[in-house]
Scaffold this motif. Sequence first.
Motif, mmCIF file in Angstrom:
data_model
loop_
_atom_site.group_PDB
_atom_site.id
_atom_site.type_symbol
_atom_site.label_atom_id
_atom_site.label_comp_id
_atom_site.label_asym_id
_atom_site.label_seq_id
_atom_site.Cartn_x
_atom_site.Cartn_y
_atom_site.Cartn_z
ATOM 1 N N GLU A 211 20.705 -37.348 75.686
ATOM 2 C CA GLU A 211 20.057 -38.643 75.799
ATOM 3 C C GLU A 211 20.913 -39.666 75.046
ATOM 4 N N PRO A 212 20.963 -40.925 75.535
ATOM 5 C CA PRO A 212 21.807 -41.942 74.892
ATOM 6 C C PRO A 212 21.524 -42.075 73.391
ATOM 7 N N GLU A 213 20.246 -41.930 73.006
ATOM 8 C CA GLU A 213 19.901 -42.073 71.584
ATOM 9 C C GLU A 213 20.576 -40.993 70.743
ATOM 10 N N ARG A 214 20.614 -39.784 71.294
ATOM 11 C CA ARG A 214 21.220 -38.689 70.543
ATOM 12 C C ARG A 214 22.746 -38.890 70.452
ATOM 13 N N ALA A 215 23.348 -39.291 71.561
ATOM 14 C CA ALA A 215 24.795 -39.542 71.549
ATOM 15 C C ALA A 215 25.119 -40.680 70.582
ATOM 16 N N GLU A 216 24.294 -41.726 70.609
ATOM 17 C CA GLU A 216 24.528 -42.866 69.717
ATOM 18 C C GLU A 216 24.449 -42.433 68.251
ATOM 19 N N ALA A 217 23.432 -41.647 67.947
ATOM 20 C CA ALA A 217 23.278 -41.195 66.558
ATOM 21 C C ALA A 217 24.474 -40.363 66.124
ATOM 22 N N ALA A 218 24.932 -39.465 67.016
ATOM 23 C CA ALA A 218 26.064 -38.603 66.670
ATOM 24 C C ALA A 218 27.312 -39.444 66.428
ATOM 25 N N LEU A 219 27.541 -40.445 67.291
ATOM 26 C CA LEU A 219 28.761 -41.237 67.166
ATOM 27 C C LEU A 219 28.664 -42.257 66.020
ATOM 28 N N ARG A 220 27.479 -42.817 65.797
ATOM 29 C CA ARG A 220 27.288 -43.713 64.649
ATOM 30 C C ARG A 220 27.613 -42.983 63.351
ATOM 31 N N SER A 221 27.124 -41.792 63.263
ATOM 32 C CA SER A 221 27.365 -41.015 62.051
ATOM 33 C C SER A 221 28.845 -40.657 61.936
ATOM 34 N N ALA A 222 29.475 -40.302 63.069
ATOM 35 C CA ALA A 222 30.887 -39.917 63.050
ATOM 36 C C ALA A 222 31.795 -41.091 62.696
ATOM 37 N N LEU A 223 31.359 -42.322 63.069
ATOM 38 C CA LEU A 223 32.219 -43.496 62.881
ATOM 39 C C LEU A 223 31.737 -44.385 61.735
ATOM 40 N N ALA A 224 30.873 -43.845 60.884
ATOM 41 C CA ALA A 224 30.271 -44.665 59.824
ATOM 42 C C ALA A 224 31.321 -45.259 58.886
ATOM 43 N N ALA A 225 32.480 -44.606 58.769
ATOM 44 C CA ALA A 225 33.510 -45.101 57.851
ATOM 45 C C ALA A 225 34.347 -46.231 58.446
ATOM 46 N N LEU A 226 34.085 -46.604 59.689
ATOM 47 C CA LEU A 226 34.802 -47.729 60.309
ATOM 48 C C LEU A 226 34.489 -48.998 59.513
ATOM 49 N N PRO A 227 35.507 -49.769 59.081
ATOM 50 C CA PRO A 227 35.215 -50.968 58.287
ATOM 51 C C PRO A 227 34.294 -51.922 59.057
ATOM 52 N N VAL A 228 33.300 -52.458 58.365
ATOM 53 C CA VAL A 228 32.430 -53.444 59.009
ATOM 54 C C VAL A 228 33.138 -54.783 58.932
ATOM 55 N N SER A 229 33.349 -55.397 60.086
ATOM 56 C CA SER A 229 34.132 -56.616 60.109
ATOM 57 C C SER A 229 33.482 -57.598 61.053
ATOM 58 N N GLY A 230 33.371 -58.830 60.626
ATOM 59 C CA GLY A 230 32.756 -59.845 61.471
ATOM 60 C C GLY A 230 33.740 -60.516 62.396
ATOM 61 N N ASP A 231 35.046 -60.278 62.165
ATOM 62 C CA ASP A 231 36.006 -61.026 62.970
ATOM 63 C C ASP A 231 36.964 -60.105 63.736
ATOM 64 N N ARG A 232 36.394 -59.185 64.492
ATOM 65 C CA ARG A 232 37.245 -58.371 65.362
ATOM 66 C C ARG A 232 37.752 -59.247 66.501
ATOM 67 N N GLU A 233 39.017 -59.026 66.884
ATOM 68 C CA GLU A 233 39.645 -59.914 67.869
ATOM 69 C C GLU A 233 39.081 -59.685 69.270
ATOM 70 N N GLU A 234 39.293 -60.666 70.134
ATOM 71 C CA GLU A 234 38.978 -60.500 71.551
ATOM 72 C C GLU A 234 40.238 -60.793 72.327
ATOM 73 N N PRO A 235 41.014 -59.771 72.651
ATOM 74 C CA PRO A 235 42.314 -59.997 73.286
ATOM 75 C C PRO A 235 42.168 -60.746 74.606
ATOM 76 N N GLY A 236 43.113 -61.631 74.893
ATOM 77 C CA GLY A 236 43.088 -62.388 76.145
ATOM 78 C C GLY A 236 44.190 -61.949 77.088
ATOM 79 N N CYS A 237 44.291 -62.643 78.228
ATOM 80 C CA CYS A 237 45.325 -62.310 79.203
ATOM 81 C C CYS A 237 45.779 -63.581 79.906
ATOM 82 N N GLU A 238 47.097 -63.847 79.827
ATOM 83 C CA GLU A 238 47.641 -65.051 80.472
ATOM 84 C C GLU A 238 47.865 -64.778 81.956
ATOM 85 N N ILE A 239 47.382 -65.686 82.806
ATOM 86 C CA ILE A 239 47.597 -65.526 84.245
ATOM 87 C C ILE A 239 48.454 -66.678 84.739
#
Lengths: 429, 426
Positions: A211-239
């Motif tokens: 179930e999505p909730e179980r997968a989310e819990a497993a991955l949240r716990s696995a990635l808990a050490a990821l730095p919390v950051s308010g300014d993650r980039e949003e890469p763009g693309c020039e056309i």
Amino acid sequence: MQTVTQKDLWPGVHFTAVHTTKFKSSVMSVTLMTQLDRETAGANALVPCVLRRGTADHPDMESLSAALDELYGGSIEPVVRKKGETQCVGLVSSFLDDAYALNGERILEPAAALLGEVLLRPYTADGAFCPDYTAGERANLIDRIRGQINDKRVYATKRLIQEMCRDERFGTDKLGDEETVAAVTPQSLWARYQELLRTAEVHVYYCGSAEPERAEAALRSALAALPVSGDREEPGCEIRCGAAFDEPRVVEESLDVSQGKLAMGFRTGGQSCWDGKDYPALVMMNTIFGGTALSKLFLNVREKLSLCYYASSALEKMKGIVLVSSGIEFDKYETARDEILAQLEAIRRGEIEDWELEGARRILIGGHLTALDDQGRQEEFWLGQAAAGLSTTVEELCAQFEHVTREQVAAAAQRLELDTIYFLKGKEA
Amino acid sequence: MEKLTFARAGETMYRERLENGLTVFVFPKPEFQKGYAFFATNYGGMDMRFRLDGAWQDTPAGVAHYLEHKMFDTKEGNALQLLAANGASPNAFTSNDITGYYFESTEKFEENLRILLSFVSVPYFTPESVEKERGIIGQEIGMIEDDPEWRVFTNLMSALYLHHPIRVSVAGSVESISHITADTLYACHRAFYDPANMVLCVAGPVDPEAVCAAAREILPPQAGPIAEKDYGPAEPPQAVRALTEEHMEVSSPIFQLGFKGDAPARGEDSLRQELLGELACEVLLGSSSPLYARLYREGLVNRDLSYGYEGMAGCAFLCVGGESKDPEAVRDAVAAEARRLAREGVDPALWERIRKGTYGAKMRGMNSFENLCVGQAKSFFAGWDLLRFPDLFAELKKEDVEDLIARWVTPERTALSVVRPGEGKA
């Protein structure tokens, strides 16, 4: 039936969960998405490779492999991809689904934990990556970059992109180049890794029977050490809307080969995956042009005129370019080029038979729907959507293809402009 | 139809042998979008010499592959386009031992299945259409001859085998295909495309009875003669040459290291040998083995190292391939590891891990309809059922793997093929 759930785990950390019971495996991935840049591409590409060498708890490949074997031969692979001008580096894993474990044990939670461990708790020496692992993977990556010449079909397309987009980000290869990779040190790579963890946009993916909730819990716990950051980039693309010059640039090179490769790069006149209702017509146009065994390139250039063994076209949907690739005899260069352009002209004039239009539509829809039957392709699709910032599902795209008309296809083709030709010939030609 | 359940694999398979000798297998998959059909004949690139109607015939290298290309021609046009227009993705391949035609589609599955059965069973070529194909196949041969991976493998086969036609390229050469005519193709079709020499495997959201009904409707009602094959004199156990080298435009040396094995028996013994062969590779130099870790650390191999067991009528071998700055050092290290395993045996903890890991990876592979259907077709021709593997797997012993390594991974049975950087043939 499967369901797709999307949400943010933390700011800039997006999660896509596909719930389905039809596979014998689960697929999980974590991808760091950053602006493609010649200066950093090599180091970024190196990061997942060095991470895969060892962790704090599993310091070498033997112990990591042993842990994976205990989880029924699961795999965690370092992967580098390019979506438009976004470089995507990360880890893609596949594990046996819980239902097939021999003793009824859970595999998802320990598997997610191992994935998180590889990403976030690397084996280190003196506060940086271990010099041995860095040097080893640096040499491997340089070998891979040099090895791109081995498959001439892929090589010709890579060279075309390099030449056509030489002053755009897109001209940088997903693996970076030899020079910048060679300059990487354990310390500089560590700094790059920390920077990525802090600033890259992150895509976390799960597909399997949990179930999505179980997968989310497993991955949240696995990635808990990821730095919390308010300014993650949003890469763009020039056309770029049109070709740089009035006449297409022609680049010729010689190598020790017996078959020539002709690659041609077109600008789409600004059309891209962000064009909403016009985008499906662009995709249809590429499919009719050279996307299938029903396409104009395949039927005319290959089958009718026997000019080449293969001739196909590919659409770079974020960048707005179409790349034609063909294998020809050296002395057929002009004939093949003219025929490829003649086929495009026919589409521009709307010379598209009913069976061509409907065939392309059926193939496109069928091809998209079968992605739902393949966990790897589905992961790839959702990463592409994440990189483009789109949330359209496979089923929604298919519904859009149903309504594309011949006139829309011709209109999409009319905006194509030939930019660069790359021809790879033999030494004695 | 007979219904078989494979509990460990979580699969159900329907089976029926039709009146004309065709065997049909169906894996119902109601949750999937696509249906996949694989229609194959027990005839491949190595079946060049055969007896039909009492007379032995020698055909040029590349006939099976040429025939595969031409089978898509129909009286009305081209089956490839007919299927594509229905949204199906059709294709075909010719390997050393089989030729398979397949498609997948999300719509009109039964109609597409009828098209597949029809174009593969009804040959339609003219001297002109056969002539025209020569250029296309010539281009394909040119392309694969430029492929270093293909060359290094083909060279290995000639270094391992003295007579067996696995030495010969499936596509043949520009010279060998120059001898192929429409008559050659008709003769080979008659010899090998009889329903009794073929198998149909289907997976997807389909009704098994409907699959059989389509086959009964389209294919000939009765079985015809099947050609007898000849692979030449028995192979000696030793490799022909220890080393074969070539230069091409590659960035660093690529290699294939081969160990000549014993030709597989028919039936489940052949599955057993395949599983033992795969486990032998894992134990020797698989990603969890101590040797792989050392070779990787020393920069002698990279993550692209691949390895496996190959078995077909009259031959079997283990092979290991990849990129290395020093392929001879890899070969010598594998030989030394084989001697160590003969002396000390396989570490019991490693053995248990590898069994568990290999089991899971094989099971995950069963997600793919292609693995399922192509695997079942090949298994059927070899005399066993693909999904029996979990049961046989449970019976395998460490000693059996040690024994296989001791017998096969020896200097006399070893050949190394290398393609080194540098100016080549052109």
